[in-house]
Motif scaffolding. Structure first.
Motif, PDB file in Angstrom:
ATOM      1  N   TYR A 152      -3.990   8.809   1.882  1.00 51.17           N
ATOM      2  CA  TYR A 152      -5.370   8.512   1.503  1.00 51.17           C
ATOM      3  C   TYR A 152      -6.386   9.329   2.286  1.00 51.17           C
ATOM      4  O   TYR A 152      -7.588   9.167   2.101  1.00 51.17           O
ATOM      5  CB  TYR A 152      -5.631   7.009   1.668  1.00 51.17           C
ATOM      6  N   SER A 153      -5.896  10.199   3.146  1.00 47.75           N
ATOM      7  CA  SER A 153      -6.784  11.048   3.936  1.00 47.75           C
ATOM      8  C   SER A 153      -7.582  11.961   3.010  1.00 47.75           C
ATOM      9  O   SER A 153      -7.044  12.498   2.044  1.00 47.75           O
ATOM     10  CB  SER A 153      -5.968  11.893   4.916  1.00 47.75           C
ATOM     11  N   GLN A 154      -8.847  12.121   3.324  1.00 48.69           N
ATOM     12  CA  GLN A 154      -9.710  13.009   2.554  1.00 48.69           C
ATOM     13  C   GLN A 154     -10.120  14.212   3.405  1.00 48.69           C
ATOM     14  O   GLN A 154     -11.202  14.747   3.261  1.00 48.69           O
ATOM     15  CB  GLN A 154     -10.921  12.247   2.027  1.00 48.69           C
ATOM     16  N   ILE A 164       0.876  -1.169   0.000  1.00 42.09           N
ATOM     17  CA  ILE A 164       0.000   0.000   0.000  1.00 42.09           C
ATOM     18  C   ILE A 164       0.916   1.222   0.000  1.00 42.09           C
ATOM     19  O   ILE A 164       1.575   1.502   1.004  1.00 42.09           O
ATOM     20  CB  ILE A 164      -0.937   0.007   1.225  1.00 42.09           C
ATOM     21  N   PRO A 165       1.016   1.915  -1.127  1.00 43.56           N
ATOM     22  CA  PRO A 165       1.952   3.036  -1.221  1.00 43.56           C
ATOM     23  C   PRO A 165       1.770   4.037  -0.072  1.00 43.56           C
ATOM     24  O   PRO A 165       0.674   4.498   0.197  1.00 43.56           O
ATOM     25  CB  PRO A 165       1.610   3.672  -2.569  1.00 43.56           C
ATOM     26  N   GLY A 166       2.877   4.306   0.616  1.00 42.79           N
ATOM     27  CA  GLY A 166       2.867   5.286   1.696  1.00 42.79           C
ATOM     28  C   GLY A 166       2.449   4.740   3.044  1.00 42.79           C
ATOM     29  O   GLY A 166       2.432   5.477   4.027  1.00 42.79           O
ATOM     30  N   ILE A 167       2.097   3.447   3.124  1.00 41.34           N
ATOM     31  CA  ILE A 167       1.641   2.857   4.383  1.00 41.34           C
ATOM     32  C   ILE A 167       2.470   1.603   4.676  1.00 41.34           C
ATOM     33  O   ILE A 167       2.274   0.550   4.069  1.00 41.34           O
ATOM     34  CB  ILE A 167       0.138   2.490   4.345  1.00 41.34           C
ATOM     35  N   ASP A 169     -23.248  10.040   6.701  1.00 37.63           N
ATOM     36  CA  ASP A 169     -22.030  10.608   6.135  1.00 37.63           C
ATOM     37  C   ASP A 169     -20.991   9.499   5.978  1.00 37.63           C
ATOM     38  O   ASP A 169     -20.755   8.714   6.903  1.00 37.63           O
ATOM     39  CB  ASP A 169     -21.492  11.710   7.059  1.00 37.63           C
ATOM     40  N   HIS A 170     -20.373   9.426   4.813  1.00 36.07           N
ATOM     41  CA  HIS A 170     -19.356   8.420   4.539  1.00 36.07           C
ATOM     42  C   HIS A 170     -18.464   8.895   3.414  1.00 36.07           C
ATOM     43  O   HIS A 170     -18.773   9.876   2.739  1.00 36.07           O
ATOM     44  CB  HIS A 170     -20.008   7.070   4.184  1.00 36.07           C
ATOM     45  N   TRP A 171     -17.370   8.209   3.215  1.00 35.29           N
ATOM     46  CA  TRP A 171     -16.507   8.478   2.076  1.00 35.29           C
ATOM     47  C   TRP A 171     -15.974   7.149   1.575  1.00 35.29           C
ATOM     48  O   TRP A 171     -16.127   6.131   2.225  1.00 35.29           O
ATOM     49  CB  TRP A 171     -15.393   9.468   2.423  1.00 35.29           C
ATOM     50  N   LYS A 172     -15.378   7.164   0.368  1.00 34.62           N
ATOM     51  CA  LYS A 172     -14.927   5.896  -0.197  1.00 34.62           C
ATOM     52  C   LYS A 172     -13.549   6.012  -0.815  1.00 34.62           C
ATOM     53  O   LYS A 172     -13.093   7.093  -1.177  1.00 34.62           O
ATOM     54  CB  LYS A 172     -15.924   5.353  -1.207  1.00 34.62           C
ATOM     55  N   LEU A 173     -12.918   4.862  -0.911  1.00 37.33           N
ATOM     56  CA  LEU A 173     -11.653   4.693  -1.605  1.00 37.33           C
ATOM     57  C   LEU A 173     -11.812   3.525  -2.567  1.00 37.33           C
ATOM     58  O   LEU A 173     -12.456   2.531  -2.232  1.00 37.33           O
ATOM     59  CB  LEU A 173     -10.524   4.373  -0.623  1.00 37.33           C
ATOM     60  N   ASP A 174     -11.207   3.646  -3.733  1.00 33.00           N
ATOM     61  CA  ASP A 174     -11.250   2.565  -4.722  1.00 33.00           C
ATOM     62  C   ASP A 174      -9.841   2.072  -5.013  1.00 33.00           C
ATOM     63  O   ASP A 174      -8.940   2.874  -5.267  1.00 33.00           O
ATOM     64  CB  ASP A 174     -11.868   3.051  -6.033  1.00 33.00           C
ATOM     65  N   ASN A 175      -9.662   0.767  -4.996  1.00 30.15           N
ATOM     66  CA  ASN A 175      -8.446   0.113  -5.475  1.00 30.15           C
ATOM     67  C   ASN A 175      -7.165   0.540  -4.766  1.00 30.15           C
ATOM     68  O   ASN A 175      -6.103   0.551  -5.365  1.00 30.15           O
ATOM     69  CB  ASN A 175      -8.278   0.348  -6.988  1.00 30.15           C
ATOM     70  N   VAL A 176      -7.231   0.890  -3.497  1.00 37.59           N
ATOM     71  CA  VAL A 176      -6.023   1.302  -2.773  1.00 37.59           C
ATOM     72  C   VAL A 176      -5.284   0.093  -2.228  1.00 37.59           C
ATOM     73  O   VAL A 176      -4.095  -0.083  -2.470  1.00 37.59           O
ATOM     74  CB  VAL A 176      -6.365   2.295  -1.637  1.00 37.59           C
ATOM     75  N   GLY A 194       1.310   1.842   9.464  1.00 38.23           N
ATOM     76  CA  GLY A 194       2.255   2.865   9.870  1.00 38.23           C
ATOM     77  C   GLY A 194       2.113   4.140   9.055  1.00 38.23           C
ATOM     78  O   GLY A 194       2.120   4.110   7.834  1.00 38.23           O
ATOM     79  N   SER A 195       1.968   5.243   9.767  1.00 39.72           N
ATOM     80  CA  SER A 195       1.860   6.538   9.104  1.00 39.72           C
ATOM     81  C   SER A 195       2.106   7.634  10.130  1.00 39.72           C
ATOM     82  O   SER A 195       1.587   7.579  11.239  1.00 39.72           O
ATOM     83  CB  SER A 195       0.468   6.704   8.485  1.00 39.72           C
ATOM     84  N   ASP A 196       2.910   8.602   9.765  1.00 39.57           N
ATOM     85  CA  ASP A 196       3.115   9.787  10.590  1.00 39.57           C
ATOM     86  C   ASP A 196       2.282  10.915  10.002  1.00 39.57           C
ATOM     87  O   ASP A 196       2.461  11.267   8.843  1.00 39.57           O
ATOM     88  CB  ASP A 196       4.590  10.188  10.618  1.00 39.57           C
TER      89      ASP A 196
END
Length: 160
Positions: free
Chosen positions: A69-71, A42-45, A102-109, A62-64
């Motif tokens: 992927y934050s929206q 997962i790029p960046g994670i 209320d929700h949000w989505k991610l595709d193919n991460v 892991g993320s600082d």
């Protein structure tokens, strides 16, 4: 009509990047959990997917600071969360809209053809929904993910 939740898939635990190795060692050497060696990059994670005996996983992420992927504030999928599988992710999204949730989505991460929906419960706990059979969370469901990897499929690169 309520969502059709079928299974618990994983619990995600966020950690600072400087603690990734220590966390992996603790969960493996102290708690005795096996690492899912097929975890998608997962790029960046940085992190681990750890297999549990009941066919679920713990995801160490892991993320600082905000992840790639934050929206926006309160919309970072790398926060601590629980992931649940639904029969039909498109139907689940339609039901969330109908209910005004209320929700949000991610595709193919995390994997090809994996749509993830994120929402919060009334006290702010983050919940992920994804379609059953499209992830690596359960050993019994890895056929799809492994077949996609064999085809050369990869998650969509992170957006800047």
């Amino acid at each position: 009509m309520a969502l059709e939740v079928l299974e618990l898939h994983h619990h995600a635990v966020r950690m600072p990047l400087g603690k990734v190795a220590a966390m992996g060692a603790f969960y493996g050497e102290v708690l005795g959990l096996d690492t899912d060696q097929g975890r998608w990059e997962i790029p960046g994670i940085a992190g681990y997917f750890l297999d549990m005996g009941n066919d679920c996983q713990i995801h160490l992420l892991g993320s600082d600071g905000p992840s790639p992927y934050s929206q926006g504030p309160g919309r970072d999928p790398v926060e601590n969360h629980v992931a649940l599988a639904v029969r039909d992710i498109a139907a689940a999204e339609a039901e969330l809209r109908r209910l005004g949730v209320d929700h949000w989505k991610l595709d193919n991460v995390a994997a090809p053809e994996l749509m993830q929906l994120f929402l919060r419960d009334p006290v702010g706990n983050l919940i992920e929904l994804h379609q059953i059979g499209r992830c690596r969370c359960k050993r019994s469901d890895r056929v799809f993910a492994d077949a996609k990897a064999a085809e050369g499929a990869a998650p969509t690169p992170a957006r800047d």
